[in-house]
Structure formats: structure tokens, C-alpha cells
Design a protein around this motif. Structure first.
Motif, short mmCIF file in Angstrom:
data_model
loop_
_atom_site.label_atom_id
_atom_site.label_comp_id
_atom_site.label_asym_id
_atom_site.label_seq_id
_atom_site.Cartn_x
_atom_site.Cartn_y
_atom_site.Cartn_z
N ILE A 1 -2.55 0.67 3.78
CA ILE A 1 -1.82 1.49 2.81
C ILE A 1 -2.59 1.49 1.51
O ILE A 1 -2.86 0.44 0.92
N LYS B 1 -2.60 2.79 -2.42
CA LYS B 1 -1.68 3.21 -3.47
C LYS B 1 -2.36 4.28 -4.32
O LYS B 1 -3.31 4.02 -5.03
N PRO C 1 2.40 5.53 -1.61
CA PRO C 1 1.56 4.97 -0.55
C PRO C 1 0.92 6.07 0.31
O PRO C 1 1.51 7.12 0.55
#
Length: 433
Positions: free
Chosen positions: A4, A6, A36
Motif C-alpha cells: 500500500i 500512501k 492508499p
């Protein structure tokens, strides 16, 4: 592996969504928050971003109104889907003909639950949350993103020939489905309802007590499991059902029992169904009737039931039997029926039968009504699939270990032969001199 990243929510949202308006996800309890993005940096640039997974997150961003709920949903969903994708591609040891998140079924999701529980640092509620979000991901793709559905997830309707790889029960709410009750097969796990391991352990505990009550309890649980009988059929079972002498021939391995009237048979004058089960269990019940059962008989009380209560000398009533098994061993009669169905499915699948045929045979063996929705059978079928997959994985590992050991022995043998060749060459060289 999938991970993931950001990223800034507005730029990410506009890049992967047709909605040009500023997304509501930017306002999450007035905190600076980055949206995300699920990616796999091992893939080529064209395929790094998982398009469908990120569309799912964007869908949550624009449909959930509450700021705090929206943020929690997106964080939980992104983490769950990321772990799910990594499980499919990297952590599921089962052999796939085509390893893909689109080539999945309910049995794969059950293995996912087992994998999460094996990690050890996740609570039961957290595990169920991850599994739920994986289901929601496919529900979004099948019933929201693609109108009309593409046949990935849904409620099975055999009468309409609608069968889905990922099977769920009908429900209400934003996500109108319920996950089938498929307890874990891990001994360390503590599912809401006992199942395979707890039931087998209960029989071992009762049989190992070496007293008449333990013998009685073990036989009751064995009959429920091996003959697939209901609680009501067990407590109404009379000694006449075991009057037939068991043949001594080793070729005959099963015996039949005539049960009392079935709960599905409401007609007057009808008798109960006939069930088959192991001959050795049948013989143990006959021995119990001749010996230990006499210890439960009270003076002045006449009851021909096979299993009597120690307190009253009469047959059990349904609730008292369930309460006694639950208090002593932590199981219920229905758990034994589930174990029985699961074992039958394993046997039929090992014989190469298809799901539909196995379903019909198990339903008939358990005495299910033709009108039943088969939710219990579906859960047992999924459980059987997981057990077979795990067993297959263990067999493959054992075969690889054998091959590895044989290879090591061959390597040692090869080194020995090489040493002998060098010795012979040395002797030959000295001989020539």
C-alpha cells in the motif's frame, strides 16, 4: 508483493476515476490523510497498479458519508485486499492451474481464514473482518461495478442452475449477504461454534474416562457421527434397533439401523428412516446394552430407549442431552452431524464425484428434506474442500522431502564414485610410470 502506497487523495482519485469533482475523502475528521494505493512493484509499469482493487477503494470514498467511518472503511479495506492478493500469489501453498485473484472459490477464502489464524497475532474478530472485506471486494465487482453480475459471488440456487464459485447466504443492508458458517480446522483457534477437532476430542475424552457414563456418552457421539443421526433420532432409539446379530464375515463392514419416525415424516403410520454405519460401532452398542446400560435402569421405571439418564433412568429429552454434552465436552449433537457430513464429502470427493452428485448423496444420508436450502451441507462441503487441500499439500511436501532425501543420497553416492575414479586414475598413473 502487493503493498500500500500512501498518495495524495485528490490526485490519486482523479487519475483513476472519471469523477472530476473533489472527492469527499479529503475531509476525514479534519486530519491530513493520504489515500492508499494498492500496487505491486514487481510487475511491469503497466500492471503495477491493481485497477479493480483501487476502484473498490474509490467507490468507498464516494459512497460512505460519515468522515470517520469512511476513513476506517478505506484503511481496513485496503489492508484486507492487499493481504488477500498476497495470499493468493505468494502464501497459498495449494497448486493452482491458474494462480489469479479471478480464479478463486469459497474454499480458497476458507484457506485464507486458516492462514490468517495461523499468523498468531490477529484476534478472531480481526480475522473475520479481513475475510469479510475480501467478500465485499468481489461483491462490489460482481454486483455493483458490473451490472447484472459476472458469476463470481452470489447465493446458490440449484433449482435455477445458478451456482457461484464464492457462495454466500442472503442478507440485508449495504452489503446484502452473509458469509457461511465455516469454523476453523485449526486446534489453536477458538471459533464461535465447535466443529471437527472439538468433536473428535470430545469422543476421546468420554471414551478415556473408563466409567459407564463416559462409555454411554462416547457411544452416543459416535452414533451421531458415523450413522449421521439427529438428536431426536438418538434419544428415541430403542434396543430393538440392535437386535440383529452382526455377521462375522469381514467382508460385511456396515450394519443398518431402523430409526423411529423422522421429523420430516408427518404422515400417520409411517416409520423412521433406515441408516447405515460401521459394524464395529453397532457391535459396541450391542455390548453396551447387555452390560453398562443395566447400571442406568431404575427400579419401577420401564424405558426401552438405548441411552438412559443416570438421574431418572428414563430416556433423555432433547434439551437435556444437548445441555449434558455441552457442559461435559463443549459440543452439541449438531456438531457431530456437521463432522459426519464433512467426512462423507471427503470420501465422495476422493472417489471423484462432482459437487452436485456429492450433495445429493450426503443430503440423502443425513435424511435432509428435499426443500432444504442446504446451508449446513454447503458449509460442510467447503470444510471438506479445505481439509482435502491441506492434506494434498502435506502429501506433496512429503513427496518433495522423499525426493530431496533421495537426491542427497545420490549426491553422496556420486561423490563416492568420483573418489573411487580419482583413486583408480592415481593408481593407473603410477602403474604407467
Amino acid at each position: 508483493m502487493y503493498q500500500i502506497l500512501k498518495t495524495r487523495s485528490e490526485s490519486t482519485f482523479r487519475k483513476y476515476s472519471n469523477n472530476e469533482n473533489k472527492p469527499a475523502v479529503l475531509s476525514c475528521s479534519r486530519s491530513v490523510w493520504r489515500f492508499p494505493l494498492i500496487v505491486n512493484l514487481e510487475f511491469s509499469t503497466e500492471f503495477r497498479v491493481h485497477k479493480e482493487a483501487n476502484e473498490f477503494l474509490n467507490y468507498l470514498a464516494v459512497t460512505v458519508n460519515n468522515d470517520l467511518t469512511r476513513k476506517k472503511y478505506i484503511v481496513d479495506a485496503s489492508l484486507s485486499v492487499c493481504i488477500w492478493l498476497n495470499f493468493i500469489y505468494y502464501f497459498d501453498n495449494t497448486e493452482y492451474s491458474q494462480r489469479s485473484e479471478w480464479n478463486v472459490s469459497s474454499s480458497v477464502l476458507m484457506r485464507f481464514r486458516v492462514y490468517l489464524q495461523s499468523i498468531g497475532n490477529l484476534s478472531d474478530s480481526r480475522v473475520e473482518e479481513y475475510v469479510m472485506w475480501a467478500h465485499r471486494f468481489y461483491w462490489y465487482l460482481d454486483h455493483i461495478r458490473f451490472e447484472g453480475g459476472s458469476g463470481i459471488i452470489g447465493v446458490n440456487k440449484p433449482e435455477k442452475k445458478q451456482m457461484y464459485p464464492i457462495y454466500v447466504h442472503p442478507g440485508k443492508g449495504t452489503w446484502p449477504f452473509l458469509i457461511p458458517n465455516t469454523p476453523s480446522i485449526l486446534k489453536e483457534a477458538k471459533p464461535a461454534k465447535t466443529f471437527w477437532d472439538d468433536w473428535c476430542f470430545a469422543i476421546e475424552t468420554a471414551a478415556g474416562s473408563n466409567n459407564p457414563i463416559g462409555t454411554r456418552d462416547a457411544l452416543m457421539m459416535e452414533l451421531i457421527q458415523t450413522f449421521s443421526i439427529r438428536r431426536e433420532e438418538l434419544i428415541t432409539m430403542e434396543i430393538d434397533a440392535f437386535s440383529e446379530r452382526a455377521p462375522s464375515s469381514s467382508e460385511i463392514t456396515e450394519m443398518q439401523i431402523q430409526l423411529s419416525k423422522s421429523k420430516n415424516d408427518r404422515r400417520k403410520g409411517t416409520v423412521g428412516r433406515i441408516v447405515n454405519g460401521p459394524k464395529e460401532v453397532y457391535i459396541r452398542v450391542q455390548k453396551f446394552i447387555k452390560t453398562s446400560r443395566k447400571l442406568f435402569i431404575k427400579s419401577g421405571v420401564k424405558d426401552r430407549a438405548v441411552f438412559l439418564s443416570k438421574r431418572s433412568g428414563k430416556r433423555f429429552i432433547g434439551t437435556s442431552l444437548s445441555a449434558e454434552l455441552q457442559r461435559k465436552y463443549g459440543v452439541s449433537p449438531q456438531d457431530g452431524r456437521k463432522v459426519s457430513a464433512t467426512q462423507l464429502f471427503i470420501n465422495y470427493l476422493d472417489q471423484g464425484l462432482q459437487e452436485k452428485t456429492a450433495m445429493l448423496l450426503v443430503a440423502e444420508h443425513l435424511g435432509h428434506s428435499k426443500k432444504t436450502e442446504g446451508k449446513t451441507l454447503q458449509a460442510s462441503y467447503l470444510q471438506a474442500m479445505v481439509i482435502r487441500d491441506i492434506r494434498s499439500s502435506k502429501n506433496i511436501k512429503e513427496q518433495l522431502d522423499v525426493i530431496s532425501n533421495e537426491n542427497m543420497e545420490l549426491q553422496i553416492e556420486l561423490k563416492r564414485h568420483k573418489a573411487e575414479i580419482l583413486s583408480l586414475e592415481s593408481q593407473l598413473s603410477q602403474f604407467k610410470k
